[in-house]
Write a protein that holds these residues in place. Structure first.
Motif, mmCIF file in Angstrom:
data_model
loop_
_atom_site.group_PDB
_atom_site.id
_atom_site.type_symbol
_atom_site.label_atom_id
_atom_site.label_comp_id
_atom_site.label_asym_id
_atom_site.label_seq_id
_atom_site.Cartn_x
_atom_site.Cartn_y
_atom_site.Cartn_z
ATOM 1 N N LEU A 47 68.504 35.641 52.173
ATOM 2 C CA LEU A 47 69.053 36.733 51.360
ATOM 3 C C LEU A 47 67.963 37.440 50.561
ATOM 4 C CD1 LEU A 47 72.358 35.048 50.081
ATOM 5 C CD2 LEU A 47 72.110 36.779 51.878
ATOM 6 N N VAL A 48 67.021 36.646 50.031
ATOM 7 C CA VAL A 48 65.880 37.243 49.312
ATOM 8 C C VAL A 48 65.053 38.100 50.265
ATOM 9 C CG1 VAL A 48 63.705 36.732 48.149
ATOM 10 C CG2 VAL A 48 65.772 35.458 47.543
ATOM 11 N N LYS A 49 64.806 37.571 51.450
ATOM 12 C CA LYS A 49 64.026 38.295 52.460
ATOM 13 C C LYS A 49 64.715 39.610 52.829
ATOM 14 C CE LYS A 49 62.508 37.818 57.284
ATOM 15 N NZ LYS A 49 63.450 38.782 57.883
ATOM 16 N N GLU A 50 66.033 39.535 53.009
ATOM 17 C CA GLU A 50 66.788 40.729 53.374
ATOM 18 C C GLU A 50 66.737 41.772 52.255
ATOM 19 O OE1 GLU A 50 71.224 41.428 55.213
ATOM 20 O OE2 GLU A 50 70.291 39.468 55.463
ATOM 21 N N LYS A 51 66.817 41.291 51.021
ATOM 22 C CA LYS A 51 66.778 42.213 49.883
ATOM 23 C C LYS A 51 65.419 42.894 49.779
ATOM 24 C CE LYS A 51 67.833 42.502 44.953
ATOM 25 N NZ LYS A 51 68.264 41.756 43.742
ATOM 26 N N ILE A 52 64.349 42.114 49.967
ATOM 27 C CA ILE A 52 62.992 42.675 49.899
ATOM 28 C C ILE A 52 62.787 43.710 51.003
ATOM 29 C CG2 ILE A 52 60.541 42.135 50.221
ATOM 30 C CD1 ILE A 52 61.123 39.431 48.871
ATOM 31 N N GLY A 75 65.112 45.390 52.490
ATOM 32 C CA GLY A 75 65.954 46.544 52.188
ATOM 33 C C GLY A 75 65.307 47.463 51.179
ATOM 34 N N GLN A 76 64.647 46.871 50.194
ATOM 35 C CA GLN A 76 63.956 47.672 49.170
ATOM 36 C C GLN A 76 62.790 48.429 49.786
ATOM 37 O OE1 GLN A 76 62.998 44.737 46.227
ATOM 38 N NE2 GLN A 76 64.940 44.969 45.116
ATOM 39 N N ARG A 77 62.059 47.750 50.680
ATOM 40 C CA ARG A 77 60.925 48.400 51.338
ATOM 41 C C ARG A 77 61.378 49.553 52.225
ATOM 42 N NH1 ARG A 77 57.417 43.152 53.373
ATOM 43 N NH2 ARG A 77 56.606 42.537 51.309
ATOM 44 N N ALA A 78 62.530 49.324 52.898
ATOM 45 C CA ALA A 78 63.056 50.384 53.760
ATOM 46 C C ALA A 78 63.593 51.544 52.925
ATOM 47 C CB ALA A 78 64.161 49.836 54.659
ATOM 48 N N GLY A 79 64.151 51.204 51.737
ATOM 49 C CA GLY A 79 64.738 52.231 50.884
ATOM 50 C C GLY A 79 63.701 53.103 50.204
ATOM 51 N N ALA A 80 62.528 52.529 49.913
ATOM 52 C CA ALA A 80 61.485 53.285 49.217
ATOM 53 C C ALA A 80 61.001 54.492 50.015
ATOM 54 C CB ALA A 80 60.318 52.359 48.875
ATOM 55 N N PRO A 81 60.651 54.349 51.306
ATOM 56 C CA PRO A 81 60.234 55.522 52.084
ATOM 57 C C PRO A 81 61.345 56.547 52.205
ATOM 58 C CG PRO A 81 59.588 53.485 53.183
ATOM 59 C CD PRO A 81 60.481 53.110 52.061
ATOM 60 N N ALA A 82 62.614 56.032 52.354
ATOM 61 C CA ALA A 82 63.731 56.959 52.494
ATOM 62 C C ALA A 82 63.921 57.768 51.218
ATOM 63 C CB ALA A 82 65.016 56.170 52.814
ATOM 64 N N GLU A 83 63.773 57.109 50.088
ATOM 65 C CA GLU A 83 63.910 57.778 48.801
ATOM 66 C C GLU A 83 62.797 58.805 48.616
ATOM 67 O OE1 GLU A 83 64.015 56.539 44.114
ATOM 68 O OE2 GLU A 83 64.490 55.016 45.619
ATOM 69 N N ALA A 84 61.585 58.440 49.017
ATOM 70 C CA ALA A 84 60.448 59.356 48.925
ATOM 71 C C ALA A 84 60.660 60.577 49.805
ATOM 72 C CB ALA A 84 59.158 58.629 49.322
ATOM 73 N N ALA A 85 61.226 60.302 51.006
ATOM 74 C CA ALA A 85 61.481 61.415 51.930
ATOM 75 C C ALA A 85 62.531 62.348 51.349
ATOM 76 C CB ALA A 85 61.949 60.869 53.289
ATOM 77 N N GLY A 86 63.551 61.770 50.675
ATOM 78 C CA GLY A 86 64.599 62.584 50.066
ATOM 79 C C GLY A 86 64.045 63.454 48.959
ATOM 80 N N VAL A 87 63.157 62.926 48.127
ATOM 81 C CA VAL A 87 62.526 63.693 47.053
ATOM 82 C C VAL A 87 61.705 64.836 47.636
ATOM 83 C CG1 VAL A 87 60.805 63.607 45.222
ATOM 84 C CG2 VAL A 87 62.501 61.772 45.432
ATOM 85 N N ALA A 88 60.982 64.551 48.706
ATOM 86 C CA ALA A 88 60.143 65.574 49.350
ATOM 87 C C ALA A 88 61.003 66.708 49.889
ATOM 88 C CB ALA A 88 59.332 64.937 50.483
ATOM 89 N N ASP A 89 62.162 66.340 50.500
ATOM 90 C CA ASP A 89 63.060 67.364 51.039
ATOM 91 C C ASP A 89 63.590 68.267 49.930
ATOM 92 O OD1 ASP A 89 62.713 66.431 53.559
ATOM 93 O OD2 ASP A 89 64.541 65.213 53.605
ATOM 94 N N LYS A 90 63.965 67.631 48.791
ATOM 95 C CA LYS A 90 64.511 68.427 47.669
ATOM 96 C C LYS A 90 63.442 69.354 47.109
ATOM 97 C CE LYS A 90 68.048 65.137 46.254
ATOM 98 N NZ LYS A 90 68.464 64.147 45.249
ATOM 99 N N THR A 91 62.190 68.885 47.039
ATOM 100 C CA THR A 91 61.082 69.711 46.529
ATOM 101 C C THR A 91 60.859 70.908 47.455
ATOM 102 O OG1 THR A 91 60.059 67.737 45.653
ATOM 103 C CG2 THR A 91 58.661 69.679 45.868
ATOM 104 N N ALA A 92 60.904 70.642 48.755
ATOM 105 C CA ALA A 92 60.697 71.732 49.717
ATOM 106 C C ALA A 92 61.805 72.776 49.598
ATOM 107 C CB ALA A 92 60.664 71.151 51.144
ATOM 108 N N GLU A 93 63.058 72.261 49.412
ATOM 109 C CA GLU A 93 64.186 73.163 49.259
ATOM 110 C C GLU A 93 64.012 74.060 48.017
ATOM 111 O OE1 GLU A 93 68.645 72.148 49.195
ATOM 112 O OE2 GLU A 93 67.760 70.777 50.682
ATOM 113 N N ALA A 94 63.565 73.438 46.911
ATOM 114 C CA ALA A 94 63.371 74.175 45.673
ATOM 115 C C ALA A 94 62.301 75.231 45.853
ATOM 116 C CB ALA A 94 62.969 73.206 44.560
ATOM 117 N N ASP A 95 61.242 74.930 46.592
ATOM 118 C CA ASP A 95 60.184 75.881 46.847
ATOM 119 C C ASP A 95 60.706 77.085 47.600
ATOM 120 O OD1 ASP A 95 58.364 74.350 45.523
ATOM 121 O OD2 ASP A 95 57.558 73.350 47.324
#
Length: 495
Positions: free
Chosen positions: A465-470, A472-492
């Motif tokens: 469960l700890v391994k799965e959580k870690i 999941g967090q690693r997978a979520g970080a790039p996705a979150e970064a990609a989402g921020v980048a998309d919003k920035t591009a949209e704002a531009d």
């Protein structure tokens, strides 16, 4: 509501439904798998462990074996259904991965690996004791080392060499126990020429305190004493992935499980309790099968049985090393073990997985030599209930996988669980009942075994469960970064 998982199609990905891996070779022949399937249900525990069951339950031990045998037949039917549809070197661990989640596949895979590497140490020690008795010039630890090295070399050569060794090891066991049933059966019915078996007869089933001399409750104690000797029936589903036609191999081995258990377990135990009164002191002193042979006046019965037990030990060692390494290989492929475990040599052998398994096994042998009542006893007890955990996971996996297969690939249901889902739930109830009853058994140490096994299982599940959580967090970080980048591009763009 959560959506049901789908049957994956990508080769080599976690949860793949294809045969194990391009790295593993289809080096097992049909005769190899047939004998592996038959030999898998005849463990050394049948020869050396049945005497305590007979002493506890009397002739009623037949009901204990029948009850556990029925449970194993049902569990193997479920496993056969899933394995025929999706052959895999990870067998039930891979099925749990797909049906219940990564945590389940990780947990049961590592627990099963742990069980078999401890078995390696137990069987190597048992074999060494017999060999030291024959040739005392070599110390016990020396024989254990020799046996482990020889069988490791066999497994490292190729899967075909493992299959060939197991074919002959299992063949000796099968011939020996079949001969025992035929000769003993003839003596019971008084048609064995040249033998005066005074104590033999069907009257032994009821004449010495009745069929259940210690009461009906002894049947359940008998269940606890014999249940672990059935572990090994599932090996054929792991090995089937390395045959040319995995689906046919799984189907054949699954369909034959009923007669294998009926003949080799119930048949041989019936002969033992019919040849001798259940309370004959020789059963406990010499072991049930040796005592039975002695009662027929067969010369050197003890040495004959020692040879058969040694063969069973070597067979169990050979299969245990193969099974542990293939489970480690599957875990490595799915990213639940070091990636090196999932690599193979040019001959299709998972060398790292084999060496890691045998090293742990031999370390356990050393623990047995130096700390028999400490570390080694803990290892043995803490893996004791893993068989029941595995069977329970198979049941829950089948409940989910059946619906997935019916929805996505119904043509793959070449083996079907009887009376689904009712018999599956009944089997779950029976296994839970056995586990609960273990908690009440302090006389034979089953309570301690269960509690230690639960402790180890809890640790492994916690790690998963700890391994799965870690992850999941690693997978979520790039996705979150990609989402921020998309919003920035949209704002531009708006600007």
């Amino acid at each position: 509501m959560t959506s049901q998982p789908t049957l994956p199609t990508d080769t080599g990905a976690p949860g793949s439904s294809s045969p194990p891996s391009p790295g593993l070779h289809a080096g097992l022949k049909n005769r190899h798998l047939s004998m592996i399937a038959i030999g898998g249900v005849i463990g050394a525990g049948l020869f050396v462990g049945s005497s305590s069951g007979i002493a506890t339950a009397g002739p009623g031990i037949l009901l204990s074996y029948a009850l556990v045998g029925t449970m194993v037949v049902l569990v193997m039917r479920m496993l056969g259904e899933m394995s025929a549809a999706n052959p895999s070197s990870g067998s039930f661990s891979a099925h749990a991965d797909r049906a219940l989640g990564r945590w389940a596949g990780f947990s049961i895979g590592w627990l099963y690996w742990f069980f078999w590497v401890v078995v390696l140490a137990v069987e190597a020690t048992a074999g060494a004791v017999i060999l030291e008795g024959w040739i005392p010039a070599v110390p016990q630890w020396g024989w254990a080392l020799i046996v482990m090295v020889v069988l490791t070399a066999t497994n490292l050569v190729s899967v075909g060499s493992y299959g060939e060794f197991e074919f002959w090891f299992a063949g000796i066991k099968v011939v020996a126990i079949a001969a025992f049933i035929v000769v003993g059966g003839m003596a019971v019915f008084g048609v064995l020429p040249g033998v005066d078996a005074e104590k033999a007869g069907l009257g032994n089933l009821t004449d010495h305190g009745g069929f259940l001399p210690n009461g009906p409750g002894a049947i359940l104690i008998g269940v606890l004493l014999v249940v672990f000797s059935f572990m090994g029936s599932e090996i054929a589903t792991l090995a089937a992935g390395e045959t040319e036609d995995p689906q046919r191999s799984v189907t054949k081995s699954t369909n034959s499980i009923i007669w294998r258990i009926a003949v080799f377990y119930l048949g041989s135990i019936f002969v033992v309790v019919a040849l001798l009164p259940w309370n004959d002191p020789s059963i406990k002193e010499k072991g049930s099968y040796v005592a039975a042979l002695d009662s027929l006046g067969i010369a050197h019965a003890g040495q004959i049985m020692n040879f058969i037990v040694l063969t069973s030990v070597l067979s169990c060692l050979n299969s245990g090393l193969y099974t542990a390494s293939r489970m480690a290989f599957s875990l490595g492929e799915r990213g639940d073990a070091p990636r090196s475990f999932g690599r193979t040599t040019s001959r299709g052998v998972p060398m790292t997985a084999i060496l890691a398994s045998v090293v742990f096994g031999f370390v356990a042998v050393i623990f047995n030599y130096f700390f028999p009542e400490g570390v080694f006893l803990f290892l043995v007890n803490s893996s004791g209930a893993v068989a029941l955990f595995v069977w329970l996971v198979i049941c829950f996996s089948q409940l989910r996988m059946r619906r997935i297969i019916e929805r996505e690939a119904p043509e793959k249901l070449v083996v079907k669980m009887w009376l689904y889902p009712y018999l599956t739930w009944a089997t779950i109830g029976l296994i839970l009942f056995v586990l609960a009853y273990m908690l009440t058994d302090t006389e034979h140490g089953n309570r301690e075994i269960l509690l230690l096994s639960l402790l180890v299982a809890a640790i492994v599940v916690g790690i998963s469960l700890v391994k799965e959580k870690i992850l999941g967090q690693r997978a979520g970080a790039p996705a979150e970064a990609a989402g921020v980048a998309d919003k920035t591009a949209e704002a531009d763009k708006v600007r």
